[in-house]
Write a protein that holds these residues in place. Structure first.
Motif, PDB file in Angstrom:
ATOM      1  N   THR A 191      25.952  14.761  47.035  1.00  0.00           N
ATOM      2  CA  THR A 191      24.589  15.307  47.327  1.00  0.00           C
ATOM      3  C   THR A 191      24.755  15.891  48.570  1.00  0.00           C
ATOM      4  OG1 THR A 191      23.331  13.446  48.098  1.00  0.00           O
ATOM      5  CG2 THR A 191      23.485  14.091  45.655  1.00  0.00           C
ATOM      6  N   GLU A 192      23.891  17.060  49.093  1.00  0.00           N
ATOM      7  CA  GLU A 192      23.733  17.428  50.466  1.00  0.00           C
ATOM      8  C   GLU A 192      22.953  16.528  51.118  1.00  0.00           C
ATOM      9  OE1 GLU A 192      25.013  19.957  51.983  1.00  0.00           O
ATOM     10  OE2 GLU A 192      26.071  20.307  50.082  1.00  0.00           O
ATOM     11  N   THR A 193      22.037  15.456  50.619  1.00  0.00           N
ATOM     12  CA  THR A 193      21.244  14.673  51.432  1.00  0.00           C
ATOM     13  C   THR A 193      22.344  13.522  51.931  1.00  0.00           C
ATOM     14  OG1 THR A 193      19.409  15.090  49.901  1.00  0.00           O
ATOM     15  CG2 THR A 193      19.343  13.138  51.494  1.00  0.00           C
ATOM     16  N   VAL A 194      22.974  13.121  51.341  1.00  0.00           N
ATOM     17  CA  VAL A 194      24.135  12.215  51.622  1.00  0.00           C
ATOM     18  C   VAL A 194      25.003  12.886  52.700  1.00  0.00           C
ATOM     19  CG1 VAL A 194      26.015  10.755  51.077  1.00  0.00           C
ATOM     20  CG2 VAL A 194      23.661  10.699  49.681  1.00  0.00           C
ATOM     21  N   ARG A 195      25.311  13.984  52.460  1.00  0.00           N
ATOM     22  CA  ARG A 195      26.276  14.761  53.365  1.00  0.00           C
ATOM     23  C   ARG A 195      25.521  14.944  54.611  1.00  0.00           C
ATOM     24  NH1 ARG A 195      27.667  20.462  54.427  1.00  0.00           N
ATOM     25  NH2 ARG A 195      29.920  20.223  55.260  1.00  0.00           N
ATOM     26  N   ALA A 196      24.221  15.352  54.653  1.00  0.00           N
ATOM     27  CA  ALA A 196      23.545  15.260  55.921  1.00  0.00           C
ATOM     28  C   ALA A 196      23.785  14.009  56.644  1.00  0.00           C
ATOM     29  CB  ALA A 196      22.171  15.721  55.765  1.00  0.00           C
ATOM     30  N   VAL A 197      23.382  12.878  56.017  1.00  0.00           N
ATOM     31  CA  VAL A 197      23.806  11.525  56.746  1.00  0.00           C
ATOM     32  C   VAL A 197      24.958  11.565  57.437  1.00  0.00           C
ATOM     33  CG1 VAL A 197      23.802   9.038  56.336  1.00  0.00           C
ATOM     34  CG2 VAL A 197      21.930  10.543  55.389  1.00  0.00           C
ATOM     35  N   GLN A 198      26.018  11.790  56.418  1.00  0.00           N
ATOM     36  CA  GLN A 198      27.604  11.745  56.801  1.00  0.00           C
ATOM     37  C   GLN A 198      27.859  12.499  58.210  1.00  0.00           C
ATOM     38  OE1 GLN A 198      29.011  12.940  53.084  1.00  0.00           O
ATOM     39  NE2 GLN A 198      29.748  10.981  52.504  1.00  0.00           N
ATOM     40  N   SER A 244       5.157   8.772  52.870  1.00  0.00           N
ATOM     41  CA  SER A 244       5.933   8.959  51.728  1.00  0.00           C
ATOM     42  C   SER A 244       7.254   7.946  51.605  1.00  0.00           C
ATOM     43  CB  SER A 244       6.364  10.382  51.549  1.00  0.00           C
ATOM     44  OG  SER A 244       7.620  10.668  50.316  1.00  0.00           O
ATOM     45  N   LEU A 245       7.731   7.951  52.884  1.00  0.00           N
ATOM     46  CA  LEU A 245       8.704   6.978  53.031  1.00  0.00           C
ATOM     47  C   LEU A 245       8.500   5.656  52.980  1.00  0.00           C
ATOM     48  CD1 LEU A 245      11.898   6.235  53.680  1.00  0.00           C
ATOM     49  CD2 LEU A 245      11.383   6.389  56.309  1.00  0.00           C
ATOM     50  N   ALA A 246       7.260   5.418  53.360  1.00  0.00           N
ATOM     51  CA  ALA A 246       6.603   4.023  53.295  1.00  0.00           C
ATOM     52  C   ALA A 246       6.496   3.687  51.831  1.00  0.00           C
ATOM     53  CB  ALA A 246       5.275   3.887  54.057  1.00  0.00           C
ATOM     54  N   SER A 247       5.962   4.530  51.102  1.00  0.00           N
ATOM     55  CA  SER A 247       5.813   4.213  49.539  1.00  0.00           C
ATOM     56  C   SER A 247       7.210   4.164  48.820  1.00  0.00           C
ATOM     57  CB  SER A 247       5.105   5.502  48.857  1.00  0.00           C
ATOM     58  OG  SER A 247       5.189   5.329  47.568  1.00  0.00           O
ATOM     59  N   ALA A 301      18.615   6.900  56.710  1.00  0.00           N
ATOM     60  CA  ALA A 301      19.819   7.241  56.040  1.00  0.00           C
ATOM     61  C   ALA A 301      20.180   6.031  54.935  1.00  0.00           C
ATOM     62  CB  ALA A 301      20.846   6.939  57.229  1.00  0.00           C
ATOM     63  N   GLY A 302      19.900   4.596  55.381  1.00  0.00           N
ATOM     64  CA  GLY A 302      20.154   3.414  54.639  1.00  0.00           C
ATOM     65  C   GLY A 302      19.506   3.813  53.130  1.00  0.00           C
ATOM     66  N   MET A 303      18.091   4.376  53.213  1.00  0.00           N
ATOM     67  CA  MET A 303      17.704   4.746  51.892  1.00  0.00           C
ATOM     68  C   MET A 303      18.167   5.651  51.047  1.00  0.00           C
ATOM     69  SD  MET A 303      14.632   2.585  51.507  1.00  0.00           S
ATOM     70  CE  MET A 303      13.407   3.457  50.682  1.00  0.00           C
ATOM     71  N   GLY A 346      13.471  10.649  45.764  1.00  0.00           N
ATOM     72  CA  GLY A 346      12.470  11.113  46.528  1.00  0.00           C
ATOM     73  C   GLY A 346      12.721  10.955  47.941  1.00  0.00           C
ATOM     74  N   VAL A 347      13.661  10.281  48.621  1.00  0.00           N
ATOM     75  CA  VAL A 347      13.707   9.988  49.786  1.00  0.00           C
ATOM     76  C   VAL A 347      14.727  11.151  50.551  1.00  0.00           C
ATOM     77  CG1 VAL A 347      14.468   8.285  51.886  1.00  0.00           C
ATOM     78  CG2 VAL A 347      13.358   7.596  49.508  1.00  0.00           C
ATOM     79  N   SER A 348      14.044  11.644  51.741  1.00  0.00           N
ATOM     80  CA  SER A 348      14.891  12.679  52.530  1.00  0.00           C
ATOM     81  C   SER A 348      15.283  12.105  53.612  1.00  0.00           C
ATOM     82  CB  SER A 348      13.876  14.043  52.427  1.00  0.00           C
ATOM     83  OG  SER A 348      12.998  13.480  53.522  1.00  0.00           O
ATOM     84  N   PHE A 349      16.468  12.545  54.457  1.00  0.00           N
ATOM     85  CA  PHE A 349      16.902  11.964  55.595  1.00  0.00           C
ATOM     86  C   PHE A 349      16.099  12.710  56.738  1.00  0.00           C
ATOM     87  CE2 PHE A 349      20.248  12.811  58.933  1.00  0.00           C
ATOM     88  CZ  PHE A 349      20.085  11.434  59.379  1.00  0.00           C
ATOM     89  N   SER A 350      15.313  11.756  57.540  1.00  0.00           N
ATOM     90  CA  SER A 350      14.378  12.173  58.476  1.00  0.00           C
ATOM     91  C   SER A 350      14.329  11.041  59.621  1.00  0.00           C
ATOM     92  CB  SER A 350      13.022  12.136  57.789  1.00  0.00           C
ATOM     93  OG  SER A 350      12.053  12.490  58.508  1.00  0.00           O
ATOM     94  N   GLY A 351      13.854  11.743  60.948  1.00  0.00           N
ATOM     95  CA  GLY A 351      13.791  10.838  61.996  1.00  0.00           C
ATOM     96  C   GLY A 351      12.161  10.295  61.815  1.00  0.00           C
TER      97      GLY A 351
END
Length: 740
Positions: free
Chosen positions: A151-158, A253-256, A234-236, A243-248
């Protein structure tokens, strides 16, 4: 698909470095693979003047490259061959490398810039230059574009991890393919340690005391921002939280999503990134200070130990149905002990059964071995007193690679599932093993719950895989609890509530001698045996073999039931050992065997010279029959005269009896088993004696008896694995008969 430029790269290696790299000539297939990458690595080492070449782009290669050529480009590359290695690596990675002409031209520089951009290190290493860490990433099989369902989301983390930490000494470029992996998981630990301020050489990618202590002061929550939130999100993402996006930024939404994750893994629900949540995201075992409601162990539960476990808040206890090692001095109480289940029930505890023989290598897993395991577990569960409805957890206790799961583990669990189904689904199926094993077995429909070996955090099947959605027990740490008579060493398990074991049990079945087969069971037994044999390639009509299933079952199991019952009682042996061997051998007779028998008989009658062969329904050699009967007479197992094993007439006469007299052949089978149990004295290859024959032989002893009947070669081992399932089916119906 073949790529002509990759083929040209392979031709370059063979042409320039043939005989110089310590490897065989590369197949010029045009397909990229590890062999080509290893050859390019060795070629680079050769050009660097390293004398001890290896497949690994390790510290020596990296340090030598850094000291000699910290930046490579058109002006600094030392030779045409050096450049051709770079160009070849680019093509193997799917990039334009020019014409593999030894020129670091604009095409090479442009591809190098694109490679670094895909890796995520272009801001650290701008332009078209090649630096050592990028070179290391060039000469491996890692992908830097999304592939294999990533996924692009995981790739963004990498890419972020690469770009943020590649300048640190021990951080190397990880894949940027959108897939979580061992390397990615370890890079996360390095990143945490770097953010904690650990120096190079101290940071090691291990979730040790220093890392744990540091994380306890870095809880993140709604409204926070910065690298700690990036690492947490990133761990999430890497744990596949929906529903979790890589964010600073730590959003509501992340708390939920964190609250949902905490609920899933059975942590206190806070919606914050506290230490326990960090731990569950970073390592498979999570926070090992947690207390669990479940445990498993290899020690008998006494009243005193039950009190200890209750005081620890434990309700569910995993115990083993069998111990394959007879009189195991190291684990004398691994198998459930007499009276133990009653003690568990009396103290308000519950037990979930675990079935494990050896199971520590892929070779221990196959469809036939799964059929054997399924039926063996059923027989053992009933022997101990488990009631229908309990779920049995079948163990995969090794670091199974994904290809091991596909090739061995999944067929094995299909065998278990078929055995359980043929038994009427009295028991459920669970799987014990690493995360990937549990997930794949569950997704294949072969198990309904997972007992996850998360304590084995270094297993490739745990590193980089999320907790299975159907997890029932999560094994996290080993502890000794209690004192004195109540002291017990256990593995602590978190319980999800998906499985609750059993809290009451039937009286255990004793080790009774076998009786005549219950006539009401004949049809079901005939069907089960035939169905299994068909599943391993023996059609019921006989196929290319000389005897049908019906004929073999009738002659071996039915017509000689009274004979095998008497023999089993006389020799303190399970009937299933005799039935399994004779049925198996008879099913394997083909026209060639019959032809050989006729030739052997004719040759002896005309020349008085005996050429031994296997014969009769037991497929017994003359020499084997002589040795087994002589041994039985000497040991008092049977009456008769001692035959001369060197005399052709003595061997022929007993061979002819085995060939023409089915009852004599059936009577010889258990004598061969007794002879083999005692080490097969006089055989060309004598064996280590087993315990004397007894009704409670372990599965490993039963396997040895079945294997020894055929010999010591690979075929004998493979056939014994297949016959173990047949044995367990035979034993199933004999067991029912003797307990009715």
């Amino acid at each position: 698909m073949a790529d002509e430029m990759v083929r040209k790269a392979q031709q370059f290696i063979n042409g320039v470095y043939g005989g110089k790299l310590g490897i065989d000539r590369l197949p010029e297939t045009g397909e990229t693979g590890w062999s080509t990458m290893f050859a390019l690595t060795r070629a680079l080492q050769y050009e660097l003047g390293i004398t001890s070449l290896s497949d690994a782009f390790g510290p020596t290669t990296l340090n030598t490259l850094t000291s000699k050529y910290p930046v490579l480009n058109g002006a600094t590359v030392p030779s045409e061959n050096f450049t051709k290695i770079i160009q070849s690596g680019l093509y193997c990675k799917g990039y334009d490398g020019g014409d593999i002409d030894g020129t670091y031209n604009s095409r090479v520089a442009s591809s190098m810039a694109l490679l670094k951009q895909n890796m995520g290190v272009d801001f650290v290493y701008p332009g078209g230059n090649l630096v050592p860490k990028v070179f290391k990433g060039l000469l491996n099989m890692d992908a830097y574009v999304t592939s294999n369902g990533g996924t692009e989301t995981v790739r963004a983390v990498q890419r972020w991890l690469n770009g943020s930490y590649v300048s640190r000494r021990d951080f190397y470029i990880i894949p940027a393919d959108g897939n979580h992996s061992r390397d990615v998981a370890k890079s996360m630990l390095f990143a945490v340690q770097y953010e904690l301020g650990m120096a190079d050489g101290t940071a090691n990618g291990v979730f040790g005391p220093g890392t744990q202590s540091g994380l306890k002061s870095h809880t993140v929550s709604t409204g926070d921002s910065g690298p700690w939130v990036q690492l947490f999100s990133a761990g999430m993402v890497l744990n596949q939280r929906p529903g979790v996006s890589f964010s600073g930024t730590f959003t509501s939404s992340l708390a939920s999503a964190v609250s949902t994750f905490q609920s899933f893994v059975k942590l206190p629900v806070t919606g914050t990134g506290n230490f326990s949540t960090w731990a569950s995201l970073l390592v498979s075992y999570g926070d090992q200070s947690r207390n669990g409601e479940a445990c498993d162990g290899v020690t008998k539960i006494t009243a005193a130990r039950a009190a200890t476990l209750k005081a620890q808040g434990i309700t569910y206890i995993g115990r083993y149905l069998t111990n394959p090692i007879p009189d195991d001095p190291d684990l004398p109480e691994k198998e459930i002990q007499p009276g133990e289940l009653a003690t568990i029930a009396e103290n308000g505890l519950r037990c979930f059964p675990i079935y494990q023989t050896f199971g520590r290598a892929a070779a221990n897993f196959s469809y036939p071995q799964g059929r054997a395991a399924g039926q063996a577990a059923i027989n053992a569960a009933l022997d101990h007193g488990f009631k229908p409805g309990s779920r049995i957890f079948f163990a995969v206790d090794f670091d199974a690679l994904d290809e091991d799961v596909s090739r061995n583990v999944l067929p094995h669990f299909k065998g278990i599932q078929d055995a359980i189904a043929d038994d009427g689904n009295r028991f459920g199926i669970g799987v014990y093993g690493p995360r990937n094993v549990c997930t794949r077995v569950g997704e294949a429909g072969h198990a309904t719950a997972s007992f996850v070996s998360d304590m084995s955090s270094g297993f490739s099947g745990n590193f980089g895989y999320p907790l299975p959605t159907n997890w029932a027990y999560d094994q996290i740490v080993t502890r000794t609890v209690g004192s004195g008579a109540g002291s017990i060493n256990i593995d602590i398990n978190i319980a999800s509530g998906r499985d609750t074991g059993q809290g009451s049990f039937n009286a255990p079945r004793g080790q009774l001698p076998d009786t005549s087969l219950d006539s009401d069971l004949i049809t079901a037994m005939r069907t089960d045996v035939g169905k299994y044999m068909e599943s391993i390639g023996f059609p019921n009509d006989g196929g290319l073999r000389s005897h049908t299933h019906e004929e073999c079952f009738r002659r071996v199991v039915l017509e000689y039931d009274s004979v095998t019952t008497l023999l089993a009682y006389r020799y303190n042996m399970r009937k299933a050992l005799i039935q399994t061997t004779a049925y198996w051998e008879m099913r394997h007779i083909d026209p060639i065997d019959l032809s050989v028998d006729a030739e052997v008989a004719l040759e002896f009658l005309t020349t008085r010279s005996f050429r031994d062969s296997s014969t009769g329904i037991g497929q017994i050699f003359g020499k084997t029959a002589v040795l087994a009967w002589n041994h039985a007479v000497r040991k008092g197992y049977a009456e008769g005269s001692i035959r001369d094993v060197t005399d052709d007439e003595d061997k022929y006469n007993i061979w002819a009896d085995c060939r023409h007299d089915d009852q004599f052949s059936m009577s010889t089978v258990p004598l061969i088993h007794l002879w083999n149990a005692d080490g097969a004295p006089g055989a060309d290859e004598e064996e280590t004696p087993l315990r004397s024959m007894r009704l409670n032989y372990t599965e490993s002893e039963t396997f040895q008896i079945l294997r020894r009947y055929q010999g010591t070669n690979a075929e004998a081992i493979e056939h014994a694995r297949q016959r173990m399932a047949l044995y367990q089916i035979m034993e199933k119906y004999n067991s029912i008969s003797r307990h009715n």
